[in-house]
Every structure is written in structure tokens, then in C-alpha cells.
Design an enzyme around this catalytic site. Sequence first.
Site, PDB file in Angstrom:
ATOM      1  N   ILE A   3      11.687  15.112  29.585  1.00  0.00           N
ATOM      2  CA  ILE A   3      11.978  13.939  30.752  1.00  0.00           C
ATOM      3  C   ILE A   3      10.535  13.317  30.950  1.00  0.00           C
ATOM      4  O   ILE A   3      10.681  11.768  31.061  1.00  0.00           O
ATOM      5  CB  ILE A   3      12.430  14.707  32.148  1.00  0.00           C
ATOM      6  N   PHE A  24       5.949  17.359  35.804  1.00  0.00           N
ATOM      7  CA  PHE A  24       6.935  17.835  34.948  1.00  0.00           C
ATOM      8  C   PHE A  24       6.774  18.992  34.081  1.00  0.00           C
ATOM      9  O   PHE A  24       7.399  19.445  33.413  1.00  0.00           O
ATOM     10  CB  PHE A  24       7.353  16.802  33.822  1.00  0.00           C
ATOM     11  N   THR A  42      15.258  21.364  40.793  1.00  0.00           N
ATOM     12  CA  THR A  42      16.176  21.874  40.154  1.00  0.00           C
ATOM     13  C   THR A  42      17.415  22.070  40.989  1.00  0.00           C
ATOM     14  O   THR A  42      17.079  22.467  42.127  1.00  0.00           O
ATOM     15  CB  THR A  42      16.150  22.887  39.058  1.00  0.00           C
ATOM     16  N   TYR A  66      13.904  30.998  37.826  1.00  0.00           N
ATOM     17  CA  TYR A  66      13.449  29.782  37.590  1.00  0.00           C
ATOM     18  C   TYR A  66      13.835  28.977  38.986  1.00  0.00           C
ATOM     19  O   TYR A  66      12.650  28.153  39.659  1.00  0.00           O
ATOM     20  CB  TYR A  66      14.494  29.292  36.726  1.00  0.00           C
ATOM     21  N   LYS A  78      10.894  27.204  41.679  1.00  0.00           N
ATOM     22  CA  LYS A  78      10.970  25.953  42.060  1.00  0.00           C
ATOM     23  C   LYS A  78      10.945  25.717  43.648  1.00  0.00           C
ATOM     24  O   LYS A  78      10.327  24.516  44.194  1.00  0.00           O
ATOM     25  CB  LYS A  78      11.971  24.875  41.419  1.00  0.00           C
ATOM     26  N   PHE A 137      20.112  17.852  38.308  1.00  0.00           N
ATOM     27  CA  PHE A 137      21.194  18.618  38.000  1.00  0.00           C
ATOM     28  C   PHE A 137      21.123  18.753  36.416  1.00  0.00           C
ATOM     29  O   PHE A 137      19.863  19.067  35.906  1.00  0.00           O
ATOM     30  CB  PHE A 137      22.434  18.121  38.578  1.00  0.00           C
ATOM     31  N   HIS A 165      19.835  24.456  25.647  1.00  0.00           N
ATOM     32  CA  HIS A 165      20.757  23.732  26.383  1.00  0.00           C
ATOM     33  C   HIS A 165      21.992  23.272  25.735  1.00  0.00           C
ATOM     34  O   HIS A 165      21.944  23.430  24.521  1.00  0.00           O
ATOM     35  CB  HIS A 165      19.846  22.333  26.811  1.00  0.00           C
ATOM     36  N   LEU A 166      22.951  23.172  26.547  1.00  0.00           N
ATOM     37  CA  LEU A 166      24.440  23.039  26.023  1.00  0.00           C
ATOM     38  C   LEU A 166      24.614  21.725  25.048  1.00  0.00           C
ATOM     39  O   LEU A 166      24.962  21.960  23.959  1.00  0.00           O
ATOM     40  CB  LEU A 166      25.317  22.958  27.097  1.00  0.00           C
ATOM     41  N   PHE A 222      29.184  30.312  26.841  1.00  0.00           N
ATOM     42  CA  PHE A 222      28.879  31.528  27.655  1.00  0.00           C
ATOM     43  C   PHE A 222      29.857  31.736  28.832  1.00  0.00           C
ATOM     44  O   PHE A 222      29.545  31.396  29.818  1.00  0.00           O
ATOM     45  CB  PHE A 222      27.462  31.508  27.974  1.00  0.00           C
TER      46      PHE A 222
HETATM   47  N1  UDP Z   1      26.082  26.921  27.776  1.00  0.00           N
HETATM   48  C1  UDP Z   1      26.755  27.350  26.782  1.00  0.00           C
HETATM   49  N2  UDP Z   1      26.380  27.690  25.322  1.00  0.00           N
HETATM   50  C2  UDP Z   1      25.057  26.991  25.117  1.00  0.00           C
HETATM   51  C3  UDP Z   1      24.204  26.613  26.207  1.00  0.00           C
HETATM   52  C4  UDP Z   1      24.504  26.587  27.458  1.00  0.00           C
HETATM   53  O1  UDP Z   1      27.959  27.902  27.096  1.00  0.00           O
HETATM   54  O2  UDP Z   1      24.631  27.076  23.991  1.00  0.00           O
HETATM   55  C5  UDP Z   1      26.535  26.821  29.172  1.00  0.00           C
HETATM   56  C6  UDP Z   1      25.729  27.503  30.045  1.00  0.00           C
HETATM   57  O3  UDP Z   1      26.013  28.942  30.270  1.00  0.00           O
HETATM   58  C7  UDP Z   1      25.886  26.655  31.401  1.00  0.00           C
HETATM   59  C8  UDP Z   1      26.131  25.157  30.655  1.00  0.00           C
HETATM   60  O4  UDP Z   1      26.479  25.420  29.346  1.00  0.00           O
HETATM   61  O5  UDP Z   1      27.103  26.986  31.898  1.00  0.00           O
HETATM   62  C9  UDP Z   1      24.749  24.322  30.942  1.00  0.00           C
HETATM   63  O6  UDP Z   1      23.792  25.125  30.564  1.00  0.00           O
HETATM   64  P1  UDP Z   1      22.264  24.403  30.071  1.00  0.00           P
HETATM   65  O7  UDP Z   1      21.442  25.509  29.618  1.00  0.00           O
HETATM   66  O8  UDP Z   1      22.544  23.183  29.239  1.00  0.00           O
HETATM   67  O9  UDP Z   1      21.825  23.950  31.519  1.00  0.00           O
HETATM   68  P2  UDP Z   1      21.365  24.749  32.994  1.00  0.00           P
HETATM   69  O10 UDP Z   1      22.682  24.475  33.737  1.00  0.00           O
HETATM   70  O11 UDP Z   1      21.273  26.283  32.772  1.00  0.00           O
HETATM   71  O12 UDP Z   1      20.496  24.234  33.631  1.00  0.00           O
END
Ligand code: UDP
Length: 331
Positions: A13, A73, A117, A141, A145, A169, A189-190, A208
Site C-alpha cells: 500500500i 504503513f 484494519t 493483529y 491495531k 477492509f 492473501h486470497l 480455508f
Molecule cells: N483465504 C483462502 N485461501 C488463501 C488465502 C485466503 O481461502 O490462500 C481466505 C481467508 O480465509 C479469508 C479470505 O480468503 O476468509 C481473505 O483472506 P486474506 O488473507 O486475503 O485477507 P484477510 O481478510 O485475512 O485480511
Amino acid sequence: MKKILICGGAGYIGSHMSHWLHDQGHRVTVLDNLSTGHRGAVRWGDFIHADLLDPASLDRALAGGHFDAVMHFCARSLVGESVTQPYAYYLNNVAGTLNLLEAMRRHDVGRIVFSSTAAVFGNPVADLIDEEHPKAPINPYGASKLMAERILADAAHAYGLRSVTLRYFNAAGALPDQGIGEAHLCETHLIPNVLKAALGDGPALKVFGDDYPTPDGTCVRDYVHVQDLAQAHALALDFMEASAGAHAFNLGNGQGFSVREVIATAAEVSGKPVPFEVAPRRDGDPASLVASSAKARAQLGWVPRWTELGPIIESAWRWHRDQPDWSRQGA
Ligand code: UDP
């Protein structure tokens, strides 16, 4: 023209912030310890190698800088990691922030924009989370914050520090034409993981948990483009001109998307299948987090430009597909 110190400007960011401010004609200095950031992402402004846990290095960085404001940041920001390494989170996010604030006080810098956050809210008790929503973090975490937010409120009272806390978010997207995007060596991250799976770069994506109380059983998040976050920070600088005290705003698009919806959108914009398997839930994940950003719109004048999930993921896709070598290496 303002002189802004961007702590953590070598990160995801922070690098977009540097671009935004430079583009608007401000003078940018990036401070970073390069623990997770990349020297190659510092493309706009000066660079100072310093560490929030080393007060002497902060003193050197702030001495003579005549900064109008700091944007902060620097943080550990992974929910799952915070559950297994809480001390690291409290040390970096609370003690590190205190060191920064103390250095700002010593060097007479009276304004800060602080990255917070949605994790400060914990499990939501409303569909849309506004600033009044109860704050009950369920992972270290979010707790770290929230502690820093409290410190800012106390500092406003005791020292007259002006602050704007912005609670992101889910930050997403990239500026591929500027050569910056999300580049974590160990990616959790997703969206990046979905895109890596689409590129065949690594194992199948793990989803997950698919037994959450959400429409398709997977977690729902509110994805906001990193450039829109940068815009909000710049507006926060203007806001502090007229507003003393400590203020907080939630930043999101106000629309939630499930993990399955993210996978489907990524497959559509990339034109590639996303192999995935369902895995157990990850510790510390609330089922759904969706923002109300009415306050940011009304008081900061924030108008997000990236309101659709498709273009947000498409910008990230172009970055992941074409990213420079430095983004795959350590600092
Ligand atoms: N997630 C997932 N597989 C991954 C990474 C994240 O299923 O490889 C899910 C995670 O459990 C959450 C959503 O995606 O429900 C967003 O996760 P991320 O880590 O991107 O952001 P957060 O919401 O934790 O800040």
C-alpha cells in the site's frame, strides 16, 4: 506541496501511496526496514533505511526533515501469523508505533495518517460495519491495531497530535502500468494466491473453510482497490488541516464477495481455470467483513473509483502475470 514521510513505503500500500502523492506534486520520503518491502518498489522520492524498533534510526530520519505529516504503513499484518506469533505483532505494531510517535513528538511533526484494519471489529454484529460498531478483535493483529488507535486518541489529548486512522477492509488490485502491485515473498492473501494458482505458479489454492454461515459457506470480504486507499490518505491530509483530534474512518466498497466468487471472477478475467481444494478453517478468520464507508464519503469526500470486483482483480492479474524480477526476491 507537502513533505510527507511514508513509513513502510516499500510495501504494497505504501508504494501506491508514494505514487499517488508524487503524482499530486508532493515531496515524498520513504522510510522502510525492507523486512517485507522491496527496494524496487521505492520509485518515487527519497529512501531512508530505518527501523521503527530502533529509535536512533528514527531520530536520524526525522532530524531536519521538516515533514508536514507522517503516513504509517509499517506493520505486521497477517491474521494467521499473529495468532502463532503474538509477541512479534505487539512489538512491531504497538511498540514500533510508540517509537514513531515519540520521534515525531521530539521532531515536532504533529500529523499522522495511520493504517488500521477491519480486524479491530472482530466478529461483526451488523451486516455493514460502521465506525460505531463494537471493537472486539479476535486475533492479535486486530488487537495490536486497536491498541495503536487508542494511543493516538490519548496523544491527541496529551500532545495535540492530529491523526486520521483509516481502517482498510481488504486491500486489493495493483497499478501494473506503474510497475507496482502486491508482492509478498510468502503470500497468504486470497487474490494473489488465486492468481498464482491460475498461473500454475505453485500448488492448488486452499479455500480455508466452506462451512461458514455465509451464502456459499466461504468467507465474505469487502475488496477495495489500493489506489482508492491512497486517495483516502491524501484526503486525510487535507482533513487534518481543519480538524484537530483523532479521527477514524472505515474504507471499503460496501459490498461483500465470497472466496468462491473471487475464484470465479479471477477465472473469468484471466481466462484460466483456478484449481482449488477445500481446507480447514484458518484461525482468526471472521465469516464476513463488509464496510460502511458513509463517514469517509461524507467527511473526507472519498469517492472510490474501483467499485467492481472484476476490474480490481484484472489489475492484480496483469501485475502478477507481468511482474518485475525484484518482486519475487527479497529486498
Ligand atoms: N483465504 C483462502 N485461501 C488463501 C488465502 C485466503 O481461502 O490462500 C481466505 C481467508 O480465509 C479469508 C479470505 O480468503 O476468509 C481473505 O483472506 P486474506 O488473507 O486475503 O485477507 P484477510 O481478510 O485475512 O485480511
